[in-house]
Scaffold this active site. Structure first.
Site, mmCIF file in Angstrom:
data_model
loop_
_atom_site.group_PDB
_atom_site.id
_atom_site.type_symbol
_atom_site.label_atom_id
_atom_site.label_comp_id
_atom_site.label_asym_id
_atom_site.label_seq_id
_atom_site.Cartn_x
_atom_site.Cartn_y
_atom_site.Cartn_z
ATOM 1 N N ARG A 156 -86.905 -22.380 -4.063
ATOM 2 C CA ARG A 156 -86.396 -23.248 -5.391
ATOM 3 C C ARG A 156 -85.204 -24.092 -4.896
ATOM 4 N NH1 ARG A 156 -90.706 -22.846 -7.816
ATOM 5 N NH2 ARG A 156 -89.388 -24.094 -9.418
ATOM 6 N N ASN A 203 -88.009 -22.986 -15.371
ATOM 7 C CA ASN A 203 -86.774 -21.928 -15.228
ATOM 8 C C ASN A 203 -87.049 -20.746 -15.912
ATOM 9 O OD1 ASN A 203 -85.315 -23.668 -13.672
ATOM 10 N ND2 ASN A 203 -83.514 -24.071 -15.211
ATOM 11 N N GLU A 250 -88.925 -28.649 -16.410
ATOM 12 C CA GLU A 250 -87.810 -28.202 -15.789
ATOM 13 C C GLU A 250 -87.309 -26.477 -16.564
ATOM 14 O OE1 GLU A 250 -86.993 -28.405 -12.786
ATOM 15 O OE2 GLU A 250 -88.007 -30.107 -12.387
#
Length: 148
Positions: A106, A52, A48
């Site tokens: 997203r 990002n 994650e």
């Protein structure tokens, strides 16, 4: 003195390197004798944070991402660093379902997943300078299975 160990890696912000980062951190944390669940948690959090950086920090441009890992006793400390566009409002960005890229489908759950799978998550960011995601997890502390 407690057992400590450190490693760092730096790689291009390409989505194909996300798997490499997950495996590298997972391999590093094996010295703590983690459960399969703990390894999966760490891999998910790393994934994650890397995603990002690629999508939001660098917006698809190729730059460098750095991961720093450290073990102290049974604690694993991870820092994912990018020098991308930074985050204007960290508190807002960490809210579940918040995303700056809804057109890219997203989900806005990256920070929420990091917080769910790690014991601590602290985000330090400055617009125009980049972002550091600091994470901590106690790993492999099962009684009787880790030699003193």
């Amino acid at each position: 003195m407690e057992n400590t160990n450190e490693m760092s890696i730096e790689f291009d912000s390409r989505s194909c390197n996300e798997g490499f980062a997950r495996v590298a951190v997972a391999a590093f944390c094996t010295q703590l004798n983690p459960t399969l669940e703990e390894v999966a948690d760490v891999k998910t959090a790393v994934s994650e944070a890397i995603t990002n950086s690629i999508i939001h920090g660098y917006e698809g441009e190729v730059h460098k991402i750095r991961i720093e890992c450290k073990t102290v006793g049974h604690e694993l400390y991870l820092t994912v660093i990018d020098h991308g566009k930074g985050i204007e409002d960290v508190k807002k960005a960490m809210e579940p379902l918040f995303t700056t890229k809804p057109e890219w489908n997203r989900s806005g759950m990256g920070f929420a997943f990091m917080e769910a799978f790690m014991d601590e998550v602290v985000v330090v960011s400055e617009p125009g300078k980049g972002t550091e995601v600091h994470m901590k997890k106690t790993v492999g502390s099962r009684i009787g299975e880790f030699p003193e």
